[in-house]
Design a protein around this motif. Structure first.
Motif, PDB file in Angstrom:
ATOM      1  N   THR A   1      80.604  50.106 125.401  1.00 55.85           N
ATOM      2  CA  THR A   1      81.667  50.548 126.145  1.00 55.85           C
ATOM      3  C   THR A   1      82.160  52.105 126.091  1.00 55.85           C
ATOM      4  O   THR A   1      81.801  52.509 124.878  1.00 55.85           O
ATOM      5  CB  THR A   1      82.967  49.795 125.844  1.00 55.85           C
ATOM      6  OG1 THR A   1      84.009  50.324 126.596  1.00 55.85           O
ATOM      7  CG2 THR A   1      83.444  49.701 124.283  1.00 55.85           C
ATOM      8  N   THR A   2      82.271  52.767 126.930  1.00 59.23           N
ATOM      9  CA  THR A   2      82.706  54.341 126.898  1.00 59.23           C
ATOM     10  C   THR A   2      84.117  54.572 126.609  1.00 59.23           C
ATOM     11  O   THR A   2      84.560  55.533 126.312  1.00 59.23           O
ATOM     12  CB  THR A   2      82.371  54.921 128.335  1.00 59.23           C
ATOM     13  OG1 THR A   2      83.140  54.220 129.325  1.00 59.23           O
ATOM     14  CG2 THR A   2      81.028  54.819 128.381  1.00 59.23           C
ATOM     15  N   ASP A   3      84.974  53.248 126.074  1.00 58.97           N
ATOM     16  CA  ASP A   3      86.255  53.491 125.740  1.00 58.97           C
ATOM     17  C   ASP A   3      86.380  52.930 124.511  1.00 58.97           C
ATOM     18  O   ASP A   3      85.275  52.685 123.571  1.00 58.97           O
ATOM     19  CB  ASP A   3      87.373  52.970 126.869  1.00 58.97           C
ATOM     20  CG  ASP A   3      88.512  53.353 126.741  1.00 58.97           C
ATOM     21  OD1 ASP A   3      88.858  54.246 125.877  1.00 58.97           O
ATOM     22  OD2 ASP A   3      89.506  53.030 127.514  1.00 58.97           O
ATOM     23  N   SER A   4      87.463  52.359 124.192  1.00 58.86           N
ATOM     24  CA  SER A   4      87.790  51.752 122.797  1.00 58.86           C
ATOM     25  C   SER A   4      87.140  50.516 122.479  1.00 58.86           C
ATOM     26  O   SER A   4      87.321  49.351 123.258  1.00 58.86           O
ATOM     27  CB  SER A   4      89.094  51.411 122.404  1.00 58.86           C
ATOM     28  OG  SER A   4      89.494  50.797 121.397  1.00 58.86           O
ATOM     29  N   PRO A   5      86.039  50.330 121.690  1.00 60.20           N
ATOM     30  CA  PRO A   5      85.534  49.056 121.489  1.00 60.20           C
ATOM     31  C   PRO A   5      86.483  47.982 121.133  1.00 60.20           C
ATOM     32  O   PRO A   5      86.538  46.476 121.485  1.00 60.20           O
ATOM     33  CB  PRO A   5      84.494  49.302 120.195  1.00 60.20           C
ATOM     34  CG  PRO A   5      84.368  50.609 120.219  1.00 60.20           C
ATOM     35  CD  PRO A   5      85.472  51.348 120.920  1.00 60.20           C
TER      36      PRO A   5
END
Length: 276
Positions: free
Chosen positions: A250-254
């Motif tokens: 993911t390019t955001d928070s895992p």
């Protein structure tokens, strides 16, 4: 030395593609898969063609860099706005072994006409997918006699991603768009959920559609299509590694991704962060 993994890549702008991956794993569990969700830049549905194309190409290139030979765009907006350019402009220029990128629109449009008795089908999607006219164009190729009616549902993805898909507050927005779609023709007997988020709203969608209406989710159709594609392309199939492994990016928070992804994928996962 162990043979490097060559998984099948699955890309989506967020979580919805996990509903596709779930069906792929159910149909073809022997393959390795890596899923990439571009959550930091979602939603794609309201973005321009050029922006969706650039974002999608970046993510596809990363999946190729991780060893994928085949990437599935498990996102209707990316399939509508980016797939053709990537296939025609970018793949021929890429170095290295033969690579393929497939979408979710064509597999669906190849079969949708077999479900309708009246010859009238409805398509529910994001504004980007509907505006692209991709479904209208592709269905015309396979079933020119079908009449296609579209309805953009801009609130449905936010409802799903904010966990409101099963709450009473979602009923207004679901009924509003179902009524608008069916108001375009009383003969619609088949409705396609042309967004991978929408299966989570299936229970509410069924409440507001007439008994006997066929409602199509894309996951199983795409899984069947991929199985057929691999049979027809043994030179590619043999390159796909088969250890039953799954990886999630993911390019955001895992942490946020893992919490939400369980709803879409149906089981707990553990993702890693990807900086693009």
């Amino acid at each position: 030395m162990p043979t490097p993994l060559q998984p099948i890549g699955v890309f989506d702008s967020g979580y919805g593609g996990l509903t596709i991956l779930r069906e792929l794993v159910g149909k073809l569990p022997q393959y390795d898969y890596v899923y990439l969700g571009d959550n930091a830049r979602t939603p794609y549905g309201t973005r321009s063609f050029e922006t969706v194309y650039q974002y999608t190409l970046e993510c596809v290139q990363h999946l190729f860099d991780r060893g994928c030979r085949l990437v599935i765009l498990a996102c209707n907006t990316a399939s509508a706005k980016a797939l053709r350019n990537i296939q025609q402009l970018d793949l021929p220029k890429m170095d290295g072994p033969n690579r393929r990128v497939l979408g979710v629109i064509r597999p669906t449009t190849e079969v949708i006409g077999t479900y309708s008795r009246t010859g009238q089908v409805g398509v529910l999607g994001t504004r980007g997918t509907v505006t692209s006219e991709s479904y209208v164009v592709e269905i015309e190729k396979f079933f020119p006699e079908l009449r296609v009616f579209q309805e953009a549902c801009p609130m449905w993805v936010p409802l799903v991603e904010n966990g409101e898909y099963d709450n009473p507050g979602a009923d207004y927005f679901v009924r509003q768009h179902i009524d608008r779609l069916l108001g375009k023709s009383p003969g619609i007997d088949t409705i396609l959920l042309a967004c991978t988020h929408y299966p989570l709203l299936l229970g509410k969608i069924r409440q507001y559609t007439p008994i006997g209406t066929t409602i199509l989710s894309q996951g199983r159709i795409v899984a069947d299509s991929l199985a057929d594609y691999l049979l027809r392309h043994p030179e590619l199939e043999v390159e796909c590694s088969k250890h039953g492994q799954r990886a999630f990016l993911t390019t955001d928070s895992p942490a946020d991704f893992d919490r939400q992804a369980t709803v879409f994928y149906g089981e707990p996962i553990q993702s890693m962060h990807l900086a693009l």
